[in-house]
Structure formats: C-alpha cells, structure tokens
Design a protein around this motif. Structure first.
Motif, PDB file in Angstrom:
ATOM      1  N   PRO A  19       0.833  -1.210   0.000  1.00 39.93           N
ATOM      2  CA  PRO A  19       0.000   0.000   0.000  1.00 39.93           C
ATOM      3  C   PRO A  19       0.865   1.256   0.000  1.00 39.93           C
ATOM      4  O   PRO A  19       2.021   1.240   0.431  1.00 39.93           O
ATOM      5  N   HIS A  20       0.285   2.328  -0.495  1.00 40.33           N
ATOM      6  CA  HIS A  20       0.949   3.628  -0.455  1.00 40.33           C
ATOM      7  C   HIS A  20       1.142   4.033   1.010  1.00 40.33           C
ATOM      8  O   HIS A  20       0.277   3.767   1.857  1.00 40.33           O
ATOM      9  N   PRO A  21       2.263   4.661   1.361  1.00 40.62           N
ATOM     10  CA  PRO A  21       2.497   5.054   2.759  1.00 40.62           C
ATOM     11  C   PRO A  21       1.383   5.909   3.349  1.00 40.62           C
ATOM     12  O   PRO A  21       1.157   5.891   4.558  1.00 40.62           O
ATOM     13  N   HIS A  22       0.677   6.663   2.504  1.00 34.87           N
ATOM     14  CA  HIS A  22      -0.377   7.543   3.001  1.00 34.87           C
ATOM     15  C   HIS A  22      -1.764   6.922   2.960  1.00 34.87           C
ATOM     16  O   HIS A  22      -2.750   7.591   3.315  1.00 34.87           O
ATOM     17  N   GLU A  23      -1.872   5.670   2.548  1.00 38.60           N
ATOM     18  CA  GLU A  23      -3.182   5.019   2.529  1.00 38.60           C
ATOM     19  C   GLU A  23      -3.657   4.790   3.959  1.00 38.60           C
ATOM     20  O   GLU A  23      -3.032   4.057   4.720  1.00 38.60           O
ATOM     21  N   GLU A  24      -4.782   5.390   4.306  1.00 38.95           N
ATOM     22  CA  GLU A  24      -5.330   5.233   5.646  1.00 38.95           C
ATOM     23  C   GLU A  24      -6.104   3.934   5.795  1.00 38.95           C
ATOM     24  O   GLU A  24      -6.233   3.404   6.894  1.00 38.95           O
ATOM     25  N   LYS A  25      -6.627   3.423   4.688  1.00 38.97           N
ATOM     26  CA  LYS A  25      -7.385   2.176   4.705  1.00 38.97           C
ATOM     27  C   LYS A  25      -7.047   1.360   3.464  1.00 38.97           C
ATOM     28  O   LYS A  25      -6.836   1.909   2.382  1.00 38.97           O
ATOM     29  N   VAL A  26      -6.980   0.041   3.628  1.00 38.93           N
ATOM     30  CA  VAL A  26      -6.884  -0.873   2.491  1.00 38.93           C
ATOM     31  C   VAL A  26      -7.980  -1.929   2.668  1.00 38.93           C
ATOM     32  O   VAL A  26      -8.520  -2.098   3.761  1.00 38.93           O
ATOM     33  N   PHE A  27      -8.296  -2.621   1.600  1.00 37.16           N
ATOM     34  CA  PHE A  27      -9.355  -3.621   1.629  1.00 37.16           C
ATOM     35  C   PHE A  27      -8.782  -5.009   1.346  1.00 37.16           C
ATOM     36  O   PHE A  27      -7.790  -5.142   0.625  1.00 37.16           O
ATOM     37  N   SER A  28      -9.428  -6.023   1.896  1.00 39.62           N
ATOM     38  CA  SER A  28      -9.153  -7.402   1.481  1.00 39.62           C
ATOM     39  C   SER A  28     -10.481  -8.081   1.177  1.00 39.62           C
ATOM     40  O   SER A  28     -11.503  -7.777   1.791  1.00 39.62           O
ATOM     41  N   ILE A  29     -10.453  -8.967   0.188  1.00 42.15           N
ATOM     42  CA  ILE A  29     -11.652  -9.687  -0.235  1.00 42.15           C
ATOM     43  C   ILE A  29     -11.285 -11.156  -0.423  1.00 42.15           C
ATOM     44  O   ILE A  29     -10.286 -11.469  -1.075  1.00 42.15           O
ATOM     45  N   VAL A  30     -12.080 -12.037   0.141  1.00 41.55           N
ATOM     46  CA  VAL A  30     -11.880 -13.478  -0.007  1.00 41.55           C
ATOM     47  C   VAL A  30     -13.090 -14.059  -0.713  1.00 41.55           C
ATOM     48  O   VAL A  30     -14.215 -13.989  -0.201  1.00 41.55           O
ATOM     49  N   ASP A  47      -0.315  -1.440  11.306  1.00 36.18           N
ATOM     50  CA  ASP A  47       0.016  -2.819  10.917  1.00 36.18           C
ATOM     51  C   ASP A  47      -1.109  -3.516  10.160  1.00 36.18           C
ATOM     52  O   ASP A  47      -1.268  -4.742  10.252  1.00 36.18           O
ATOM     53  N   PHE A  48      -1.929  -2.750   9.444  1.00 39.65           N
ATOM     54  CA  PHE A  48      -2.963  -3.299   8.553  1.00 39.65           C
ATOM     55  C   PHE A  48      -4.001  -4.149   9.289  1.00 39.65           C
ATOM     56  O   PHE A  48      -4.586  -5.062   8.722  1.00 39.65           O
ATOM     57  N   MET A 139      -3.592 -12.389  -4.445  1.00 43.40           N
ATOM     58  CA  MET A 139      -2.474 -12.903  -3.665  1.00 43.40           C
ATOM     59  C   MET A 139      -2.132 -14.323  -4.082  1.00 43.40           C
ATOM     60  O   MET A 139      -3.009 -15.139  -4.399  1.00 43.40           O
ATOM     61  N   ARG A 140      -0.849 -14.599  -4.095  1.00 44.40           N
ATOM     62  CA  ARG A 140      -0.335 -15.892  -4.532  1.00 44.40           C
ATOM     63  C   ARG A 140      -0.090 -16.796  -3.321  1.00 44.40           C
ATOM     64  O   ARG A 140       0.166 -16.303  -2.216  1.00 44.40           O
ATOM     65  N   PRO A 141      -0.128 -18.118  -3.515  1.00 47.49           N
ATOM     66  CA  PRO A 141       0.172 -19.019  -2.392  1.00 47.49           C
ATOM     67  C   PRO A 141       1.512 -18.721  -1.733  1.00 47.49           C
ATOM     68  O   PRO A 141       1.640 -18.789  -0.502  1.00 47.49           O
ATOM     69  N   ASP A 142       2.527 -18.354  -2.548  1.00 42.62           N
ATOM     70  CA  ASP A 142       3.852 -18.070  -1.992  1.00 42.62           C
ATOM     71  C   ASP A 142       3.871 -16.833  -1.107  1.00 42.62           C
ATOM     72  O   ASP A 142       4.824 -16.636  -0.346  1.00 42.62           O
ATOM     73  N   ASP A 143       2.858 -15.991  -1.192  1.00 38.24           N
ATOM     74  CA  ASP A 143       2.788 -14.842  -0.292  1.00 38.24           C
ATOM     75  C   ASP A 143       2.639 -15.297   1.155  1.00 38.24           C
ATOM     76  O   ASP A 143       3.046 -14.583   2.077  1.00 38.24           O
ATOM     77  N   PHE A 144       2.045 -16.467   1.349  1.00 38.20           N
ATOM     78  CA  PHE A 144       1.755 -16.962   2.694  1.00 38.20           C
ATOM     79  C   PHE A 144       2.770 -18.008   3.160  1.00 38.20           C
ATOM     80  O   PHE A 144       3.311 -17.894   4.256  1.00 38.20           O
ATOM     81  N   ALA A 350      -3.343  -9.537   6.654  1.00 41.28           N
ATOM     82  CA  ALA A 350      -2.689  -8.458   7.403  1.00 41.28           C
ATOM     83  C   ALA A 350      -1.273  -8.855   7.817  1.00 41.28           C
ATOM     84  O   ALA A 350      -0.350  -8.037   7.770  1.00 41.28           O
ATOM     85  N   VAL A 351      -1.087 -10.106   8.210  1.00 41.85           N
ATOM     86  CA  VAL A 351       0.249 -10.580   8.611  1.00 41.85           C
ATOM     87  C   VAL A 351       1.221 -10.491   7.440  1.00 41.85           C
ATOM     88  O   VAL A 351       2.364 -10.050   7.587  1.00 41.85           O
ATOM     89  N   VAL A 352       0.767 -10.913   6.252  1.00 40.09           N
ATOM     90  CA  VAL A 352       1.633 -10.848   5.068  1.00 40.09           C
ATOM     91  C   VAL A 352       2.017  -9.406   4.767  1.00 40.09           C
ATOM     92  O   VAL A 352       3.190  -9.095   4.526  1.00 40.09           O
ATOM     93  N   LEU A 353       1.051  -8.497   4.794  1.00 39.68           N
ATOM     94  CA  LEU A 353       1.346  -7.096   4.513  1.00 39.68           C
ATOM     95  C   LEU A 353       2.328  -6.526   5.533  1.00 39.68           C
ATOM     96  O   LEU A 353       3.239  -5.770   5.187  1.00 39.68           O
TER      97      LEU A 353
END
Length: 523
Positions: A19-30, A47-48, A139-144, A350-353
């Motif tokens: 995310p951009h350093p100034h992003e106050e919020k990000v989204f995740s979708i499963v 910490d997301f 997100m890719r499996p290797d991200d986790f 969130a842990v990955v980010l």
C-alpha cells in the motif's frame, strides 16, 4: 490483452504491491464457493489490522446486469466501506463520487488484496471496481507459505491465509479447523512448516447431500431443508440437548448422527495433532489454564485449537464434553482450549502485509528513493481519458534498479496503467503535477483543495531536490524550462482538450518533443 488485465486484476509483486504510505485504509476480499468475505484494514501505521469485516452472498448474473459497476458494488458494502470509497454513507453511489473522493486523499489509489478459490467471482469483483481508482492484487500461495515451508501445489490459498494468521496469533505449532463449504484442517510444526491436513464435506454440504440423495429423508427439499437442519443442530448444541442415538424423528436422526460423526472425527484429528506434533515437539503441556508458562515462546504452553469459518462455534462446542455430553472424556488427550475466529483469512492477509512492509523498510533505500516514492506526477498523452483530459495523473510506486540501464521508477497511473520513467522524465512529470494538481472539480470542498495543495507542494519539493542531487536532471530541467512552461500553461488554461492538443502537438513531450503514446502496462 487478457480479461484480467482489462479488469485490473494482477498478481502480487513485492514491494510494488505494498500500500501507499499515506493510505489510511486498504481492503481485502476473499472469494469462496458460497460467500464473499470482505474486510477494511487500517493503514501501515496500524500494521494493517482488520477493523471491519462482513460477509455477502456471491455476485450473480442478475446483479451484473442490474446497473453500473458502482451500483452493484454498493449493494455489497456497509456504511464504513461506502464512506471510504465514495465519501458518503448513503444515496446513489457513482463513478464521479468515487473519483472526487479519491482525489481528495493523499493516496489516490485504493489498494485491494484478493484471495480467491473462485475465478469467476474474482473477475466479477474486478468488474465491480473497474470505475474506481483501485489497485487489485490477487495474492499468490507463496505470499503466505513457500514450498520450502511445506506448501504443496494443490493447497488452497485460503487455507494458507488462515494458517498464516494462526501462526501470528498463537505461534507454532498450531492447527486450524475451518468449517465452511468444506471442512478442512491444517497443522504446522514448531518451525512453522506445514505438516498437511485434510478435507471433507462441511456441515451444510453434508446435510444437503443427505436431503438430495437419501430416500429415507422423506419430504426434504435440499437447500431449505439443509438450512433447517443447520439451525436445528445449532440449537441442539447451544442448549446442550442430548443427541439421541436411537431417534424417532427423521430430521433429528439426521442431525444427531451427522453431529456425532463430526465430533468423533475431529476429536481423533486433534488427538493425533496433540500427541504426534504438539507434545512431540513442545514437550509437557502447561497444567494451568492461564496459558503460557515463562520460558521460550513454544515451551509448556497449553494447546489451543483455532476454529474458523461459518460453523466455527458449532464445531468447537461439539468437542466440549462438558457442554452436551456428546463425548466422554478421553484420558489420552491432554487438555486443550478452543478459540473461534470467523474472519481468520483477513488477519492472515494483514500478517503478510506487515511482513512485506517490514522487509521493505529493512532494505537499504537511497536518498532518491526516499524522495520520490509516493509522490504524485502528471504526464500528457495523445489519447484522452474518459473525461477528455489529456493529462494523466499517477503515483511513483517503486524504484527499478537494473545495471544494464539507467535508474528508473515505476509510475502507477490512476487508470491503472503503469510506465517506467527515467529521472529526467520523472522530474518533468513532478513539475507538471506541481502546477496542474488533480482534475479540477468545482463542487469539492476546501478540505479537498488543501490536500491537493499538500500533494503539489510535495511534488514541487521533490523536483527541486532532484536538481540538487543529480546534475543531468538539473541541466535537462534548465534546457527544457521554456517548453515545460508552455505545457503547464496549456494544461492550466485548457485542460488540454482535443483541439488545443492538435494545435500544440510539439508540447506533448518535454524531453523528446514528440507525441507520447499512452503506455501499455508493464508487469
């Protein structure tokens, strides 16, 4: 161009996908097989952490034909999400509102992280966001987990996300049982290596299969009857009702038998995990219910089994012999606790980010990188955008270092195209943005204009500092100052619409003085 590219759906690539350093919020979708799970996360400073989670039904064909993408999207969002994307909590949600709201943020683009085992739903999610300035990363499996950490090729990315969250919550070894469409269990050893797991039908799928296929389940209509059995099972377990072995009611016979199957099955799985993995690697289990005992993080702590998914609470209660007397105590099984977390995958993302952000911060960064990454830029192109504007805005997202070529930076434009720009090209783009800012929208508030002024000042300051740090940039800026002044003048007075551009084709590039084509996305 692939459908995924057209719909702004690309795989993660780090650190560009942060995310951009100034992003106050990000989204995740499963995207799963029966539901979509959404989450709003805090930005980098927090910490997301997920702050709002909700679940909706899958996107249907009828919905996709029921209006523009923003309208369809709004039907699936709570007020907190509407406010973050459109700047309002109610009313008609439009593309214009989303664009105006995005331009009033320090970070224009909204970053979305997608975990999906359902390709069609992933494409529909991307379709819903196509009119909003967003970056959607699948997100890719290797991200986790990497293959070195025990991940195998056919392992679902949703299971990996859940396991990542559990490791962060309680440490390793760990096991998570997910009660969704399928019931899955996954375990890791003390080193965080995936040991493997298992998959079977979830409760709803089990009841549906019986309703559809059993001749003895007379009068049952598959889905509705399965839902009734889920309610009945939940009620029986919550109230601690006795599950009769010899029932005289068809529905109760089905419910009681299925619950017993799952209870005995899961207890054997947990028993094997505790004896073969937990005790074998950790040693003595803490006797107290207070949790960890002083020492290393994996020494003498009471085992905790994490339950996730829609049936988490129901399944965890089945294993409590004090709750409904379904299971007699097994002296071979050491004491353990259970914990339910229905939105576990959001925490795994969130842990990955958090990990990727920490790694990025620990990487040596040049003074030029610190100066440029995150700044807004503007560049003129031959092709207009949807509003007829020939000036495209974007954000410097990453440094590209290649010994074979001069240093360049990746710019992510607000229409999601990307382009690599050299330092000289970046200086021109920073200067243009410092003068023209965001698209002019007269209806926007004073707060919007204040934020835009901040971004313009940051880009202007970066351009000035670049001249101090790099002589080539300084010389180029000096040589092209009059040309840049003409570009800025036209941009400010005419917004570079059709006729004006055709009369001034020589202004469409500062460095080359040739028309600049709109770039293709570079991965």
């Amino acid at each position: 161009m692939s459908a995924e590219k057209k719909l702004n759906l690309t795989e993660t690539k780090w650190p560009e996908s942060l995310p951009h350093p100034h992003e106050e919020k990000v989204f995740s979708i499963v995207c799963g097989n029966t539901h979509i799970k959404w989450a709003i996360h805090e930005g980098v400073s927090m910490d997301f952490s997920p702050v709002c989670c909700w679940r909706t039904k899958l996107l249907t064909d009828d919905e996709m034909n029921d209006g523009p993408p923003t309208t369809v999207l709004a039907h699936h969002l709570p007020q907190a999400a509407l406010l973050a994307i459109f700047g309002r909590r109610s009313g008609q949600m439009t593309r214009k509102l989303a664009l105006e709201n995005s331009q009033g943020r320090l970070a224009v683009m909204l970053t979305i992280y997608l975990v999906s085992t359902n390709d069609e739903q992933a494409r529909r999610i991307a379709w819903c966001f196509q009119e909003i300035p967003t970056r959607i990363y699948r997100m890719r499996p290797d991200d986790f987990f990497s293959k070195k950490q025990g991940r195998y090729d056919t392992m679902g990315v949703d299971r990996l996300a859940s396991m990542k969250a559990v490791g962060d919550m309680i440490g390793y070894p760990a096991m998570v049982i997910d009660g969704g469409t399928c019931l899955t269990y996954t375990a890791c050893d003390t080193a965080g290596q995936i040991m493997g797991g298992g998959i079977t039908l979830g409760l709803m799928a089990k009841f549906s299969a019986i309703s559809q296929n059993s001749k003895n389940a007379r009068g049952m209509e598959a889905v509705s009857e399965a839902e009734q059995m889920i309610y009945s099972a939940t009620d029986m377990v919550d109230q601690g009702k006795k599950l009769e072995t010899f029932s005289r009611d068809t529905k109760q016979a089905v419910v009681s038998t299925v619950l017993k199957e799952y209870a005995f099955f899961l207890r054997e799985v947990i028993k094997k995990y505790l004896l073969d993995i937990f005790l074998a690697e950790v040693g003595t289990v803490a006797d107290s219910s207070s949790g960890d005992v002083e020492g290393t993080s994996h020494t003498r702590r009471k085992p905790e089994i994490i339950f996730a998914g829609g049936d988490a609470e129901l399944l965890s209660k089945l294993l409590n012999h004090k709750h409904n007397g379904l299971l007699d105590p097994d002296p071979e099984i050491p004491p353990f606790d259970t914990k339910c977390c229905k939105h576990l995958m959001a925490f795994g993302i969130a842990v990955v980010l958090k990990e990727k952000q920490r790694k990025f911060k620990e990487t040596p960064v040049s003074e030029m990188d610190k100066l440029l990454i995150g700044c807004r830029v503007a560049k003129q192109f031959v092709q207009p955008d949807d509003e007829g504007d020939y000036v495209y805005r974007g954000t410097i997202s990453a440094s590209i270092r290649d010994n074979q070529t001069e240093q360049a930076y990746l710019v992510l434009y607000d229409d999601v195209d990307t382009e690599e720009l050299t330092l000289i090209e970046l200086h021109a783009a920073l200067t243009l943005y410092a003068n023209v800012g965001e698209k002019l929208v007269s209806s926007l508030s004073g707060t919007f204009h204040k934020v835009v002024s901040q971004k313009k000042d940051a880009s202007s300051g970066a351009a000035n500092t670049m001249e101090e740090l790099d002589m080539q940039v300084k010389n180029s800026a000096s040589n092209n100052r009059s040309l840049m002044s003409a570009v800025v003048s036209k941009a400010q007075s005419n917004q570079l619409h059709g006729a004006n551009l055709r009369e001034n084709q020589n202004l469409s590039a500062v460095a080359t003085q040739k028309p600049v084509p709109k770039p293709s996305t570079k991965r």
